[in-house]
Design a protein around this motif. Sequence first.
Motif: not given
Length: 157
Positions: A1-2, A4-8, A38, A146, A153
Amino acid sequence: MTPTDPLSLLAAARARGWRIATAESCTGGLVAVALTDIPGSSDVFDRGFVTYSNAAKIEMLGVLAATLAAHGAVSEPVAREMAEGARRQSGADLAVSITGIAGPGGSEFKPEGRVCFGLATPAGTATETLDFGPQGRAQVRSLARDHALGLLARALS
């Protein structure tokens, strides 16, 4: 998971059964927007507080007037109280807060680009300060958003 990846990030919260709240000042709700962009995020994202003024921080999040007077709005003690207040007011498992100086402006002691973050979890609250520098208002706000997503995260990993 990066970071800044809101989906993950939302998927990780969903897998834990955790709900998220935000308390934002200088970003004006950008973290909440990133999460609620999302589809289906409502099962994880509870609410976002945009507390731009000191009065809003006090009234909506329970930040102490004494903390604001002693440290100023752009401080780790205020970021801590913002995150804890967002978690308490929402009943969320995880809350992130952001307070800073996006610019233009600032001072010798609190320069443009300084942003304080708080992260309240079931295990406690952590704070940190980053100096992004005078990169311009939009860039500082994006970097702060971010970073806050990254804090969420990491708390979910």
